[in-house]
Scaffold this active site. Structure first.
Site, PDB file in Angstrom:
ATOM      1  N   THR A 132      57.714 101.269  66.936  1.00 35.20           N
ATOM      2  CA  THR A 132      57.199 100.764  68.214  1.00 35.20           C
ATOM      3  C   THR A 132      58.325 100.210  69.074  1.00 35.20           C
ATOM      4  OG1 THR A 132      55.110 100.219  67.119  1.00 35.20           O
ATOM      5  CG2 THR A 132      55.508  99.241  69.279  1.00 35.20           C
ATOM      6  N   ASP A 133      59.238  99.467  68.473  1.00 39.56           N
ATOM      7  CA  ASP A 133      60.407  98.988  69.210  1.00 39.56           C
ATOM      8  C   ASP A 133      61.209 100.161  69.777  1.00 39.56           C
ATOM      9  OD1 ASP A 133      60.153  96.242  69.028  1.00 39.56           O
ATOM     10  OD2 ASP A 133      61.317  96.067  67.207  1.00 39.56           O
TER      11      ASP A 133
END
Length: 416
Positions: free
Chosen positions: A178-179
């Protein structure tokens, strides 16, 4: 010539999503000025082991984690909790085209470094804010971490083995996906906003949330629910919409089988000595195979267990059926195609020696990417940048340093 020659980026971000975005911009040739806290720097500098070794084999202060996301940048250590530091950041922002930050919502306003304040000194500034949940909504003040977002954003509900299988239950992805995806969206958004600023002379505020990114890249799994009313579940390595498309057992391990159409399935059946399966109405089409997954997959598994993975992979490649080994990370970098593509690069480091890294995957025919240096040591460029950009010379710099507002380079061979 670099793609982003003349673009200067002020990077107030830490950890991964923001630094990943600014590393992409640095790869493209932008000048990225990484602002770090004196004495500590980016949190990820301490996220080890492993740490980079010095010439004597001792750990330095540079973690492998930090090194993966900060190449090509210049480190400037400024304490912007101090008024003098805030003034330096504002002066730098006035001379930059882009600012990236990932502080909590409103966290920079108390220092006069929020978008509204900096827009007043640079109307063309593209200001990208990365937060866990966005600038508004009931969760806006919550801290956002990749694993938490993978959970609340649905990714963990479709990752891992089913609850009733050995080792079943929700799993996070093995990298901070997600980052990383948020960083890629940030880089894309910044480039689009720069194009707008070039035409209009006006910058803008980019509000980018990890949760928004995670929900957006649920992709076909979200569409399965939105269009079909089907709540996807965990299926291990299997695909919700394609069969057979999963890790398969062999006599000596496993390999990935990725059959994408009916013709490939027919060729698979020939390879495993079961040509009749392709003509069976239960398996003749992908929709039928999905419907009869529970019967078909065990049949394939039973047949595939009879030979070593390498033999199956060789036979499947000759039959043009997509399949691949399941490599460990060390095997990835030993892979002939990975080596042929030059995906490992070794960049010079300020402490001497080089840092092994993974190159940017993008290849441009007219403007090939060039890599000048590995991630900087803390404060490596403080004096240089303040002199070049703000004309703060040696004596003025010495006053700021004595007051603790700025910090010059910390030796790269500092032992932890």
């Amino acid at each position: 010539m670099n793609l982003l020659d003349g673009v200067r980026v002020l990077d107030l971000s830490r950890i991964l999503a923001g630094p990943w975005a600014t590393q992409v911009l640095a790869d493209f040739g932008a000048e990225v000025i990484k602002i770090e806290r004196p004495g500590m720097g980016d949190d990820t500098r301490g996220w080890g082991p492993p740490f980079l070794k010095d010439a004597d084999g001792n750990d330095t202060a540079e973690s492998a984690y930090y090194l993966c996301a900060n190449r090509g940048k210049r480190s400037v250590a400024i304490d912007f909790t101090r008024p003098e530091g805030q003034a330096l950041i504002r002066a730098l922002a006035a001379r930059c085209q882009v600012l990236v930050e990932n502080y909590k919502v409103g966290g920079l306003a108390k220092y006069g470094l929020d978008y509204a304040s900096l827009r007043a000194v640079n109307p063309a500034l593209v200001y990208c804010s990365i937060t866990g949940y966005g600038q508004d909504g009931p969760y806006a003040q919550r801290a956002g971490y990749d694993a938490a977002i993978q959970a609340v954003g649905g990714l963990m509900s479709v990752t891992g083995e089913p609850d009733d299988a050995p080792g079943g239950g929700p799993q996070k992805v093995g990298v901070a996906a997600t980052d990383l995806m948020t960083g890629m969206y940030a880089a894309t958004a910044i480039l689009a906003a720069l194009r707008h600023a070039e035409r209009s002379g006006q910058g803008q505020h980019i509000d980018l949330a990890l949760l928004d990114t995670q929900v957006a890249w649920l992709a076909n799994q979200a569409s399965n629910w939105l269009v079909g009313g089907v709540v996807p579940d965990r299926q291990g390595t299997a695909h919700p919409n394609i069969v057979p498309y999963q890790v398969m057992p062999a006599a000596d391990g496993h390999f990935m089988l990725a059959v994408g159409n009916d013709a490939q399935f027919a060729r698979l059946c020939e390879v495993i000595g079961e040509p009749g399966l392709a003509a069976d109405p239960r398996y003749a089409s992908n929709a039928a195979r999905v419907a009869h997954r529970a019967e078909l997959v065990p049949l394939l598994q039973q047949r595939l267990r009879t030979r070593p993975a390498a033999q199956w992979l060789d036979a499947l490649e000759k039959a043009v059926v997509p399949a691949s080994p399941v490599n460990r990370i060390d095997q990835v970098f030993d892979d002939a195609q990975v080596q042929a593509r030059g995906l490992r690069i070794d960049l010079p480091h300020a402490g001497g020696g080089t840092v092994p890294m993974v190159r940017n995957p993008l290849r441009f025919s007219a403007t090939p990417l060039r890599y000048a240096q590995a991630a900087p040591v803390l404060g490596q460029h403080t004096a240089q940048v303040l002199d070049e950009v703000l004309a703060i010379d040696g004596s003025a710099f010495a006053v700021l340093q004595a007051a603790g507002v700025v910090q010059a380079a910390v030796p790269a061979d500092s032992i932890r």
